[in-house]
Design a protein around this motif. Structure first.
Motif, short mmCIF file in Angstrom:
data_model
loop_
_atom_site.label_atom_id
_atom_site.label_comp_id
_atom_site.label_asym_id
_atom_site.label_seq_id
_atom_site.Cartn_x
_atom_site.Cartn_y
_atom_site.Cartn_z
N SER A 76 0.85 -1.20 0.00
CA SER A 76 0.00 0.00 0.00
C SER A 76 0.87 1.24 0.00
CB SER A 76 -0.94 0.02 1.21
OG SER A 76 -0.22 0.14 2.41
N ARG A 78 0.90 5.37 0.60
CA ARG A 78 0.26 6.58 1.14
C ARG A 78 1.21 7.75 0.92
NH1 ARG A 78 -1.81 7.36 7.42
NH2 ARG A 78 -2.73 9.45 7.20
N CYS A 80 1.75 11.65 1.60
CA CYS A 80 1.31 12.77 2.44
C CYS A 80 1.95 14.03 1.87
CB CYS A 80 1.74 12.56 3.88
SG CYS A 80 1.25 10.96 4.57
N GLU A 103 -3.10 3.99 -2.64
CA GLU A 103 -4.16 3.62 -1.69
C GLU A 103 -4.69 4.80 -0.89
OE1 GLU A 103 -3.13 0.16 -3.37
OE2 GLU A 103 -1.64 1.48 -2.45
N ARG A 104 -3.84 5.79 -0.64
CA ARG A 104 -4.27 6.89 0.24
C ARG A 104 -3.47 8.14 -0.06
NH1 ARG A 104 -5.27 5.94 6.70
NH2 ARG A 104 -6.29 7.94 7.17
N SER A 106 -2.92 11.88 1.75
CA SER A 106 -3.18 12.70 2.93
C SER A 106 -2.58 14.09 2.72
CB SER A 106 -2.57 12.06 4.19
OG SER A 106 -3.09 10.76 4.40
N GLU A 157 1.57 3.33 8.88
CA GLU A 157 2.40 2.55 7.95
C GLU A 157 3.78 2.28 8.55
OE1 GLU A 157 -0.90 4.17 5.63
OE2 GLU A 157 0.45 5.03 7.12
N GLN A 183 4.02 -1.48 3.57
CA GLN A 183 3.05 -0.40 3.76
C GLN A 183 3.86 0.88 3.87
OE1 GLN A 183 1.06 -1.83 7.37
NE2 GLN A 183 -0.70 -2.42 6.14
N ALA A 185 4.53 5.11 3.71
CA ALA A 185 4.05 6.49 3.88
C ALA A 185 5.21 7.41 3.53
CB ALA A 185 3.57 6.74 5.30
#
Length: 235
Positions: A76, A78, A80, A103-104, A106, A157, A183, A185
């Motif tokens: 995944s 992410r 930011c 997936e994300r 932010s 993460e 995972q 970030a």
């Protein structure tokens, strides 16, 4: 086959309808009619095969005939990122990141951020459009912009990186530190970069400083580059 988005679908209510925007696109733009087959996703991994039962440009009805559920990816991503002063740039990043795979996303406001207000409504529409364009069944999570310190408290993460070049040690490339099936970030700073305090906060929260290459990148370019690199090492 044309892909449309309608959250909350399911066999408990087999006859459904498209949103007004998708209905207009299906009937007015694509000129689809009764009996034609379409694909509809709920954005959570489920993709439905359906047949149009009422070709109404305001409320296009369809009946689900089959469903397929996609598995989440074994990793995944992410990203930011601090919103850019020119909102078009961050919208470009969202569109391309969704197409590539993420997936994300932010958003945060840093000490050097030039933009202090971000409304998600338009960004959500861009993400949905990119999901449909790339024929995906998962819509990434989009988080409201929060102060940098608050963001750090909500990151779970395991593999954490901040795109920043340290002054006193050699820079390590993201592709060399990230391990597959993780995972991730990644923190991407604003046009004015992270403040020294923010860097210290990130390091204390377990983030490792990385480089994305020899060139100085704009915020949105750095964010997309990080996304692409993490997808690439997991290809």
């Amino acid at each position: 086959m044309h892909l449309f988005y309608q959250p909350g679908l399911g066999y408990s209510n087999p006859v459904e309808f498209l949103s007004e925007d998708d209905s207009r696109h299906a009937i007015k733009t694509l000129r689809l009619g009764i009996g034609e087959i379409i694909a509809v996703t709920d954005g959570h991994g489920n993709q439905y095969t359906a047949v149009i039962t009422k070709a109404d440009a305001r409320r296009c009805l369809f009946r689900i005939t089959n469903t397929q559920t996609a598995l989440p990816r074994p990793f995944s991503i992410r990203i930011c990122v601090a919103p850019t002063k020119n909102l078009d740039r961050i919208e470009w990043f969202v569109e391309k990141a969704v197409e590539v795979g993420i997936e994300r996303i932010s958003f945060f406001f840093g000490q050097h951020s030039e933009r202090r207000v971000l409304k998600l409504e338009r960004i959500e529409k861009i993400a949905v459009s990119a999901m449909k364009q790339s024929l995906q069944s998962f819509l990434p999570i989009l988080d409201e912009a929060v102060p940098f310190g608050e963001l750090l408290k909500n990151i779970s993460e395991k593999q954490r990186f901040i795109a920043h070049l340290p002054d006193d040690e050699p820079a390590v490339h993201l592709a060399k530190l990230a391990t597959i099936a993780g995972q991730y970030a990644v923190l991407i700073g604003p046009e004015g970069d992270f403040s020294e305090k923010e860097i210290q906060q990130a390091v204390a929260a377990g983030f490792r400083m990385v480089t994305l290459g020899p060139n100085r990148l704009r915020t949105e370019t750095a964010a997309l580059t990080a996304c692409q690199l993490l997808n690439f090492i997991n290809a």
